[in-house]
Design an enzyme around this catalytic site. Structure first.
Site, short mmCIF file in Angstrom:
data_model
loop_
_atom_site.label_atom_id
_atom_site.label_comp_id
_atom_site.label_asym_id
_atom_site.label_seq_id
_atom_site.Cartn_x
_atom_site.Cartn_y
_atom_site.Cartn_z
N CYS A 147 40.87 37.15 39.78
CA CYS A 147 39.80 37.95 40.39
C CYS A 147 40.06 38.20 41.88
O CYS A 147 40.02 39.35 42.33
CB CYS A 147 38.45 37.27 40.17
SG CYS A 147 38.37 35.54 40.67
N TYR A 148 40.34 37.14 42.62
CA TYR A 148 40.66 37.34 44.04
C TYR A 148 41.90 38.22 44.23
O TYR A 148 41.88 39.15 45.04
CB TYR A 148 40.86 36.00 44.74
CG TYR A 148 39.60 35.29 45.15
CD1 TYR A 148 38.66 35.89 45.98
CD2 TYR A 148 39.35 33.97 44.76
CE1 TYR A 148 37.51 35.22 46.38
CE2 TYR A 148 38.21 33.29 45.16
CZ TYR A 148 37.29 33.92 45.96
OH TYR A 148 36.16 33.26 46.37
#
Length: 343
Positions: A147-148
């Site tokens: 996600c990051y």
């Protein structure tokens, strides 16, 4: 199509179910759980109680006959399971970090556990659709990005690949909602510890650091180690990555903005904001969009890039479905043309 979801009871798994349940090319969904096999999905998630799905135990030989298998599992699971699922009909899309890092020693160092077999890692294609679409089309195994890294890489890609970014100067200040920590509660995500609080965590130790650096070096081999800080904010969903980088050469903000618009012109899920306009996490809530705003500080000469995504969607489930669409050769927006939720 016959679809399987392993780890269906986690947040990523239930989002996959929601998206695939309304996908026009999906005929049947099979839900698998190693810890809750035999239970009914609607008994765990009452918001799907108009349908009946019994969670099945893992049978890799049978699962290989499905069309697509999503592995929404914690790190350390898919590393052993993926080799058992490949070699048959099924295409595998792994949402964990087990297949993202090409160097097994780096994986072991950052994830603190044994890496997947090198053959499985070599077979996996990094599934960042806006930058790796042609390879994804031919893939049988996809390593769905973290996600990051999704927010960061989509924000940095144009200036790193074009060598506008000074490779020594990248600083990333990223913030996430509590759903990024997964379904199981702990002392960090407990309401009393999170509400009305802002916490930095895994300082200089976040396992997404090598994933970010690996892709940046593919775009520009001169990239140096980045500074990457993560913070937990009291909201359920969303990631905001505020990225600071100094230009390696003289360039105007207008030219940089034009570069972003050109790079992402044909990519339906990237929305570049007008100059002076910056996105918030609410702008992409419940969607597959990544919104990006940029500015150049005349006083410091530093470029600021703001990139936002929904961590459970573009940072996990909807990006995985986007990858599935590309593998199948259908419109990549199929089942994902969702207007963000507001308010």
């Amino acid at each position: 199509m016959e679809i399987g979801i392993v780890g269906a009871t986690g947040y990523g798994g239930v989002e996959l179910f929601r998206l695939l349940n309304g996908h026009s090319n999906v005929e049947n969904i099979h839900l698998y759980s190693s810890s809750q096999a035999g239970e009914f999905f609607e008994g765990i998630y009452t918001h799907v109680n108009n349908q009946s799905y019994e969670l099945q135990p893992l049978h890799p030989d049978k699962m290989k006959q499905l069309d697509i298998i999503f592995l929404a599992t914690p790190p350390g699971v898919s590393s052993g399971l993926t080799p058992q699922l490949t070699g048959g009909k099924a295409k595998v899309i792994d949402l964990s970090g087990d297949l993202r890092l090409k160097d097994t020693e780096v994986y072991t160092e950052w994830y603190k556990q044994e890496a997947a077999p090198q053959s499985a890692i070599n077979e996996a294609v990094y599934g960042l659709p806006e930058w790796n679409k042609e390879h994804i089309k031919q893939a049988s195994v996809i390593a769905n990005p973290g996600c990051y890294p999704t927010a960061v890489l989509l924000g940095l890609g144009p200036v790193v690949e074009s060598e506008i970014a000074d490779p020594d100067t990248i600083i990333i200040d990223a913030k996430s909602g509590v759903s990024g920590a997964g379904k199981n509660a702990n002392a960090v995500t407990h309401f009393a510890h999170t509400q009305e609080n802002l916490r930095i965590y895994k300082v200089n130790q976040h396992k997404h650091i090598p994933e970010i650096e690996q892709q940046l070096k593919i775009w520009n081999e001169t990239i140096k180690p980045v500074t990457f800080s993560t913070h937990l904010v009291p909201m359920t969903r969303g990631i905001m990555a505020t990225i600071y980088v100094e230009p390696a050469k003289e360039v105007s903000l207008e030219n940089i903005h034009a570069l972003y618009e050109e790079v992402y012109e044909s990519h339906p899920f990237i929305r570049i904001r007008k100059l002076g306009d910056f996105p918030s996490t609410r702008d992409v809530y419940g969607s597959n969009y990544c919104d990006i705003g940029i500015t150049l500080d005349d006083r410091t000469g530093r470029l600021t890039i703001v990139s936002v995504i929904d961590n459970l969607m573009k940072g996990a489930a909807s990006q995985a479905v986007q990858n599935m669409n590309i593998i199948l050769g259908i419109d990549e927006t199929t089942g994902l043309d969702l207007v963000p939720v507001f308010p």
